[in-house]
Design a protein around this motif. Structure first.
Motif, PDB file in Angstrom:
ATOM      1  N   ARG A 254     -16.184  15.373  13.588  1.00 49.22           N
ATOM      2  CA  ARG A 254     -15.048  15.628  14.474  1.00 49.22           C
ATOM      3  C   ARG A 254     -13.919  14.634  14.233  1.00 49.22           C
ATOM      4  N   SER A 255     -14.274  13.380  13.962  1.00 45.28           N
ATOM      5  CA  SER A 255     -13.250  12.373  13.713  1.00 45.28           C
ATOM      6  C   SER A 255     -12.471  12.698  12.441  1.00 45.28           C
ATOM      7  N   PHE A 256     -13.190  13.077  11.374  1.00 45.07           N
ATOM      8  CA  PHE A 256     -12.494  13.400  10.133  1.00 45.07           C
ATOM      9  C   PHE A 256     -11.662  14.673  10.286  1.00 45.07           C
ATOM     10  N   LYS A 257     -12.166  15.659  11.036  1.00 46.43           N
ATOM     11  CA  LYS A 257     -11.408  16.897  11.243  1.00 46.43           C
ATOM     12  C   LYS A 257     -10.101  16.598  11.965  1.00 46.43           C
ATOM     13  N   ALA A 258     -10.161  15.752  13.011  1.00 49.35           N
ATOM     14  CA  ALA A 258      -8.946  15.395  13.740  1.00 49.35           C
ATOM     15  C   ALA A 258      -7.975  14.639  12.834  1.00 49.35           C
ATOM     16  N   PHE A 259      -8.504  13.722  12.002  1.00 45.08           N
ATOM     17  CA  PHE A 259      -7.658  12.980  11.066  1.00 45.08           C
ATOM     18  C   PHE A 259      -6.984  13.926  10.083  1.00 45.08           C
ATOM     19  N   TRP A 260      -7.759  14.864   9.525  1.00 47.52           N
ATOM     20  CA  TRP A 260      -7.228  15.768   8.502  1.00 47.52           C
ATOM     21  C   TRP A 260      -6.153  16.684   9.087  1.00 47.52           C
ATOM     22  N   GLU A 261      -6.369  17.191  10.301  1.00 42.73           N
ATOM     23  CA  GLU A 261      -5.365  18.044  10.931  1.00 42.73           C
ATOM     24  C   GLU A 261      -4.084  17.267  11.204  1.00 42.73           C
ATOM     25  N   LEU A 262      -4.214  16.009  11.625  1.00 44.68           N
ATOM     26  CA  LEU A 262      -3.033  15.184  11.875  1.00 44.68           C
ATOM     27  C   LEU A 262      -2.303  14.870  10.576  1.00 44.68           C
ATOM     28  N   LEU A 263      -3.064  14.568   9.520  1.00 44.68           N
ATOM     29  CA  LEU A 263      -2.456  14.208   8.242  1.00 44.68           C
ATOM     30  C   LEU A 263      -1.760  15.398   7.598  1.00 44.68           C
ATOM     31  N   MET A 264      -2.334  16.602   7.737  1.00 44.77           N
ATOM     32  CA  MET A 264      -1.771  17.787   7.110  1.00 44.77           C
ATOM     33  C   MET A 264      -0.621  18.395   7.910  1.00 44.77           C
ATOM     34  N   SER A 265      -0.339  17.854   9.069  1.00 49.03           N
ATOM     35  CA  SER A 265       0.772  18.356   9.868  1.00 49.03           C
ATOM     36  C   SER A 265       2.095  17.970   9.212  1.00 49.03           C
ATOM     37  N   PRO A 266       2.989  18.926   8.941  1.00 49.79           N
ATOM     38  CA  PRO A 266       4.297  18.582   8.341  1.00 49.79           C
ATOM     39  C   PRO A 266       5.086  17.604   9.197  1.00 49.79           C
ATOM     40  N   THR A 267       4.980  17.744  10.518  1.00 52.84           N
ATOM     41  CA  THR A 267       5.701  16.829  11.408  1.00 52.84           C
ATOM     42  C   THR A 267       5.199  15.401  11.243  1.00 52.84           C
ATOM     43  N   SER A 268       3.859  15.230  11.176  1.00 52.39           N
ATOM     44  CA  SER A 268       3.294  13.886  11.012  1.00 52.39           C
ATOM     45  C   SER A 268       3.656  13.298   9.657  1.00 52.39           C
ATOM     46  N   GLN A 269       3.639  14.111   8.606  1.00 50.22           N
ATOM     47  CA  GLN A 269       3.999  13.617   7.273  1.00 50.22           C
ATOM     48  C   GLN A 269       5.454  13.161   7.231  1.00 50.22           C
ATOM     49  N   ASP A 270       6.354  13.952   7.798  1.00 46.71           N
ATOM     50  CA  ASP A 270       7.775  13.568   7.795  1.00 46.71           C
ATOM     51  C   ASP A 270       7.997  12.292   8.591  1.00 46.71           C
ATOM     52  N   GLU A 271       7.310  12.200   9.753  1.00 45.68           N
ATOM     53  CA  GLU A 271       7.482  10.998  10.570  1.00 45.68           C
ATOM     54  C   GLU A 271       6.962   9.762   9.846  1.00 45.68           C
ATOM     55  N   LEU A 272       5.815   9.885   9.182  1.00 44.39           N
ATOM     56  CA  LEU A 272       5.255   8.732   8.461  1.00 44.39           C
ATOM     57  C   LEU A 272       6.173   8.302   7.331  1.00 44.39           C
ATOM     58  N   LYS A 273       6.735   9.248   6.590  1.00 41.60           N
ATOM     59  CA  LYS A 273       7.645   8.900   5.493  1.00 41.60           C
ATOM     60  C   LYS A 273       8.892   8.191   6.012  1.00 41.60           C
ATOM     61  N   LYS A 274       9.456   8.685   7.117  1.00 38.78           N
ATOM     62  CA  LYS A 274      10.649   8.056   7.677  1.00 38.78           C
ATOM     63  C   LYS A 274      10.345   6.650   8.170  1.00 38.78           C
ATOM     64  N   LEU A 275       9.186   6.478   8.829  1.00 32.28           N
ATOM     65  CA  LEU A 275       8.813   5.149   9.324  1.00 32.28           C
ATOM     66  C   LEU A 275       8.636   4.160   8.179  1.00 32.28           C
ATOM     67  N   LEU A 276       7.977   4.592   7.104  1.00 33.29           N
ATOM     68  CA  LEU A 276       7.762   3.708   5.966  1.00 33.29           C
ATOM     69  C   LEU A 276       9.085   3.350   5.295  1.00 33.29           C
ATOM     70  N   LYS A 277       9.940   4.351   5.138  1.00 35.57           N
ATOM     71  CA  LYS A 277      11.224   4.108   4.477  1.00 35.57           C
ATOM     72  C   LYS A 277      12.063   3.115   5.267  1.00 35.57           C
ATOM     73  N   THR A 278      12.110   3.278   6.583  1.00 34.25           N
ATOM     74  CA  THR A 278      12.894   2.371   7.424  1.00 34.25           C
ATOM     75  C   THR A 278      12.279   0.983   7.449  1.00 34.25           C
ATOM     76  N   THR A 279      10.947   0.906   7.506  1.00 30.24           N
ATOM     77  CA  THR A 279      10.279  -0.397   7.562  1.00 30.24           C
ATOM     78  C   THR A 279      10.554  -1.223   6.319  1.00 30.24           C
ATOM     79  N   PHE A 280      10.504  -0.610   5.144  1.00 28.68           N
ATOM     80  CA  PHE A 280      10.661  -1.360   3.899  1.00 28.68           C
ATOM     81  C   PHE A 280      12.113  -1.735   3.619  1.00 28.68           C
ATOM     82  N   THR A 281      13.050  -1.252   4.424  1.00 22.72           N
ATOM     83  CA  THR A 281      14.441  -1.691   4.272  1.00 22.72           C
ATOM     84  C   THR A 281      14.743  -2.953   5.076  1.00 22.72           C
TER      85      THR A 281
END
Length: 485
Positions: A254-281
């Motif tokens: 169940r833990s891996f299923k919840a992780f995989w659904e969160l990771l495969m969400s386009p919204t979560s992927q876009d948010e993670l990319k934006k957070l990383l990009k802003t953090t490294f600046t």
């Protein structure tokens, strides 16, 4: 899943001695060639975040690494061939690397075992850090504990109070920003939290090999049952499908299923990319000279998660192959029987038996009566009514029982349940009957069970028995719990 080693809370002398001799991580740290093994595997797998490498590529990389070391320390430092080292690291005696074949692959793939990665991570933790992020760790601890308490609180008033407190803090922060007095992280706080995020990302990727290893252990158990089974196919498949449900419904699954659904969400992927990009600046982050690990964590998590996902899907593939193999064997056995009959028929044709009846067949064709083949009743168009005198009969059964029927009003019982739950979150049927006695006896109890079976917030526990005191007798019944919606 059975544990390979006992609980580490009991660090007795005997346990540590056994662990030193049997655990692959400690065998790696005690190995004579530990500097070679650890430095090479770290550069090849951890530093580049490779989840698996083909045998030929690993052989080539090790050959270059040995040549490099021999140029510094002399040719006698590591005199063996790369193949000898790799075969030793993948053997059952060492278990530093896992060797396996993938679909449609001619050569094996190699990956770190969880024990090897734990040993490397422990060595990395010995490095002197710039500072220990005590504040960020404590705040994280507070946030986790608050989340647990808030999400498990059953009292709606307390949950609303907590949300109101958070709302007040947010409103206060908005007012501060509007007046130009907002609190910002200083350089120390930014660096501290970034290092904690980087450490969390590294541990998360490290845990994936352990998650994959756990799934492989569960899958291996199913494979062994298939290979050594003596049960009927139907019973075996029923057990294996139940086992697959256990894997998917386990905490790990169940833990891996919840992780995989969160990771495969386009919204979560876009948010993670934006957070990383802003953090490294941020200038404070750039001063730390961060590695590329956290900057590429989204891609690394996808690669690691995909490997675990494929491993968890192996059980279904194994079941399909098992069915195909069983069907092939059964069809082959049928063909062998048919050929044997044909051969005996040809032999009897040339030399028929002297007895007149030498073989019997129960039936030329099977006698099958399907329910759907039966026609429906069709009443005759011209019914034949026999004329006769109808006489009044007599019955030996008393008709008094017809006037003593018991009617149970379920609406009244549901009102009793709602009234009892006004002052509590749940109540058992035994407590409910003590508050509202069952004046109509067993029929009223059965009505309560009927209500519980239809109510999604009620629970019937067949393993726990309650004593129910009725007006005239005492009965034992499964425990029924009604909960407030």
């Amino acid at each position: 899943m059975a544990k390979l080693y006992p609980s580490m809370e009991n660090l007795s002398h005997e346990y540590i001695e056994k662990l030193r001799l049997t655990h692959p991580a400690l065998r790696l740290l005690n190995a004579d060639n530990a500097p070679l093994i650890i430095s090479f595997l770290y550069r090849t797998f951890i530093q580049t975040n490779r989840r698996s490498i083909s045998y030929s590529e690993l052989h080539s990389k090790l050959n270059d690494f040995l040549y490099f070391l021999q140029g510094i320390y002399g040719e006698d430092k590591y005199p063996r061939e790369p193949k000898a080292y790799i075969d030793e690291w993948t053997s059952e005696r060492c278990e530093f690397l896992r060797q396996y074949y993938t679909t449609h692959a001619d050569e094996p793939e190699l990956d770190l075992t969880p024990a090897t990665e734990k040993a490397i991570e422990w060595l990395l933790s010995l490095e002197q850090k710039q500072f220990i992020g005590a504040e960020s760790r404590l705040l994280t601890l507070f946030q986790i504990l608050r989340s647990i308490i808030h999400e498990t609180e059953e009292n709606p008033v307390l949950r609303i109070n907590e949300l109101e407190r958070q709302k007040a803090e947010i409103d206060l922060e908005i007012r501060k920003i509007q007046h130009g007095n907002s609190d910002k992280y200083d350089a120390r706080q930014i660096k501290e939290r970034f290092l904690q995020a980087e450490e969390t990302a590294r541990k998360l990727l490290s845990d994936f090999r352990q998650v994959e290893h756990n799934f492989r252990i569960l899958d291996r158990g199913a494979r062994e049952r298939i290979a050594t089974n003596n049960e009927q196919k139907g019973k075996l498949l029923d057990n294996i499908f139940q086992e697959q449900d256990v894997i998917q419904d386990s905490d790990q699954g169940r833990s891996f299923k919840a992780f995989w659904e969160l990771l495969m969400s386009p919204t979560s992927q876009d948010e993670l990319k934006k957070l990383l990009k802003t953090t490294f600046t941020l200038k404070e982050v750039q001063e730390l000279n961060p590695s590329a690990l956290l900057n590429q964590i989204d891609l690394s998590l996808l690669i690691a998660g995909e490997k675990v996902y494929k491993t968890s899907a192996l059980l279904g593939e194994q079941l399909r192959k098992f069915l195909e193999t069983q069907a092939y064997l059964e069809n082959r056995r049928i063909l062998e029987i048919i050929k044997k009959i044909e051969k005996q028929a040809i032999e009897l044709k040339a030399n028929p038996p002297k007895e007149k009846f030498f073989s019997e067949v129960d039936s030329i064709s099977p006698d099958i009566n399907l329910i759907m083949s039966r026609t429906l009743f069709i009443p005759p168009k011209n019914p034949i009514i026999e004329a006769g005198i109808i006489s009044e009969g007599k019955s030996d059964v008393s008709s008094i029982a017809l006037y003593h029927q018991v009617y149970v009003d379920e609406d009244e019982l549901m009102a009793n349940i709602k009234k009892a739950l006004q002052s509590r979150t749940q109540i058992t049927l035994r407590e409910l009957i003590s508050l509202f006695p069952a004046t109509k006896g067993l029929e009223e109890v059965i009505a309560y069970f009927n209500i519980a079976s239809k109510d999604p917030y009620a629970f019937i526990d067949g393993e726990v028995m309650d004593s129910l005191h009725l007006a005239a007798k005492k009965i034992q019944a499964p425990q029924v719990i009604f909960t407030r919606k």
